[in-house]
Design an enzyme around this catalytic site. Structure first.
Site, short mmCIF file in Angstrom:
data_model
loop_
_atom_site.label_atom_id
_atom_site.label_comp_id
_atom_site.label_asym_id
_atom_site.label_seq_id
_atom_site.Cartn_x
_atom_site.Cartn_y
_atom_site.Cartn_z
N ASN A 7 5.39 -41.08 -2.66
CA ASN A 7 4.12 -40.44 -2.32
C ASN A 7 3.24 -41.54 -1.73
O ASN A 7 2.67 -42.35 -2.46
CB ASN A 7 3.50 -39.85 -3.59
N HIS A 179 -1.63 -28.53 -2.88
CA HIS A 179 -1.02 -28.50 -4.22
C HIS A 179 0.14 -27.50 -4.27
O HIS A 179 0.49 -27.00 -5.34
CB HIS A 179 -2.03 -28.05 -5.31
N ARG A 240 -15.52 -33.16 -5.37
CA ARG A 240 -15.67 -32.32 -4.16
C ARG A 240 -16.47 -31.06 -4.49
O ARG A 240 -16.34 -30.49 -5.56
CB ARG A 240 -14.29 -31.87 -3.65
N GLU A 384 5.25 -32.58 -9.96
CA GLU A 384 5.47 -32.53 -8.52
C GLU A 384 6.63 -33.43 -8.10
O GLU A 384 7.39 -33.09 -7.20
CB GLU A 384 4.18 -32.91 -7.78
#
Ligand code: ADP
Length: 397
Positions: A7, A179, A240, A384
């Protein structure tokens, strides 16, 4: 087969080496401050202590070399280089081109480049990671796993903005969602846990981490998700804003005499529960403590966050014509019984009832609804990296 999962960000690179048979993590780690003074690699071989090496990393090629060295060195390595059978790369944006994971070739690299303007911070970094691996591990097959892919089944009603349609045609401005690897993993796992076919379930997956998004998964397919063209849309997150009237941007620019870049930074980095709590924290552990101490900012932030989640759950219930299962995942969803309870206490209108005792669970799979709840409430830890390793193995075995 041993699968290396990468990643890659602009100045960091996370990795895990996963055994595809046992699905065990053999080693995991992180290269930090790539291209910046003070770079280091930190990694933990399974069952051993954490190892930190301060090493210059002028670029990602050097970072990958150090990852390989960490994994294969004679002293505390965990694998021989030739045993690494494939590499899976997390890619943030696949645009409309990628609806599932693919083996990386020149055409795929070009296509990832072509959608880079949709994720200018992320896709170029992901590509650097791919190229660095190709250089250091030539001939090893690689797979791209896209954060957006799972959401490509969204119908047009859900993905279009109310902009002139030509902007979608010319520039691809639409909702994509992120996601996706997590929403896919968790919704599949939830069906397994319940011993049901995903085709027969209407699910809402609440991925509540520092970044947060919800998805509506009807019959195993995503029909809506809360993030949009970028990960800024939807829920109130750590820092955010989530949904906001776009006119706020111009309004703040005029009031504060600031630039678009300044306001974009404000909306992404200084807002969310961090901004709402008067900068107390973006971490829900701190916010829970503040909430219980009666800190006004913490209360405001948590209540606003919870309200937005509940509002989305209501709208997704309407979008699917009902809901059978609500899953909680990611840092907050897996660990914070406090936040889960505040959310579920407002779901009486769909007949959901939380089991207060079961809700004490942290980081484990568990049903947290009562036996007479009309909606099954589940905690399902996401993974993930494992999802990326599975897709990589499936395409490379
Ligand atoms: P991301 O991958 O988006 O960075 P994570 O899914 O790892 O985020 O979630 C990180 C967040 O999870 C932290 O910022 C914190 O708010 C929350 N978190 C982690 N552990 C706990 C806990 N025990 N209680 C409450 N919140 C937690």
């Amino acid at each position: 087969m041993k699968i290396l999962v990468i990643n890659c960000g602009s100045s960091s690179l996370k990795f895990q080496l996963i055994d595809s048979d046992s699905e065990a993590v053999i080693c995991k780690g992180l290269c930090e401050r790539i291209g910046i003074e003070g770079s280091q690699i930190v990694y933990t071989p399974a069952g051993k202590d954490k190892i930190t090496k301060v090493e210059p990393m002028p670029d990602h090629n050097r970072a990958i070399e150090l990852v390989i060295e960490a994994l294969t060195n004679a002293e505390n390595g965990v694998v021989k280089l030739e045993e690494i059978g494939a590499v899976g790369h997390r890619i943030v944006h696949g645009g409309e081109k990628f609806t599932k994971s693919v083996i990386i070739n020149d055409e795929v690299i070009k296509a990832i480049e072509d959608v880079s303007d949709l994720a200018p911070l992320h896709n170029p970094a992901n590509l650097i990671g791919i190229r660095a691996c190709q250089k250091v591990m030539p001939g090893v097959p690689m797979v791209a796993v896209f954060d957006t892919a799972f959401h490509q089944t969204m119908p047009q009603d859900a993905y279009l903005y109310g902009l002139p349609y030509s902007y979608y045609e010319k520039y691809g401005i639409r909702r994509y969602g992120f996601h996706g690897t997590s929403h896919s993993f968790v919704s599949k796992r939830a069906a397994e846990i319940l011993g049901k076919d995903a085709k027969d379930l209407k699910m809402i997956v609440c991925h509540l981490g520092n970044g947060a998004s919800l998805s509506a998964v009807d019959g195993g397919k995503c029909i809506d998700t809360s993030m949009g063209l970028t990960p800024l849309e939807g829920l109130i997150m750590g820092t955010r804003t989530g949904d906001i009237d776009p006119s706020v941007v111009e309004f703040i620019m005029k009031k504060e005499n600031s630039s678009v870049a300044d306001v974009t930074n404000l909306l992404n980095k200084k807002s969310g529960v961090f901004g709402l709590s008067d900068e107390l924290s973006s971490d829900f552990r701190d916010l829970e403590a503040g909430y219980n101490d009666g800190h006004a900012g913490a209360r405001r932030a948590v209540d606003t966050f919870v309200y937005r989640v509940v509002k989305y759950i209501g709208s997704y219930t309407a979008a699917m014509g009902g809901v059978d299962v609500i899953c909680f995942t990611a840092g907050v969803g897996e660990n914070s019984g406090f936040v889960r309870k505040l959310i579920c206490d407002r779901l009486g209108f769909i007949g959901a009832k939380i089991d207060v005792e079961a809700n004490k669970v942290r980081g484990e799979e568990k049903t947290i609804s009562t036996a007479d709840s009309k909606v099954t409430l589940l905690v399902v830890p996401t993974n993930e990296e494992l999802a990326i390793a599975r897709d990589t193995y499936a395409l490379c075995k």
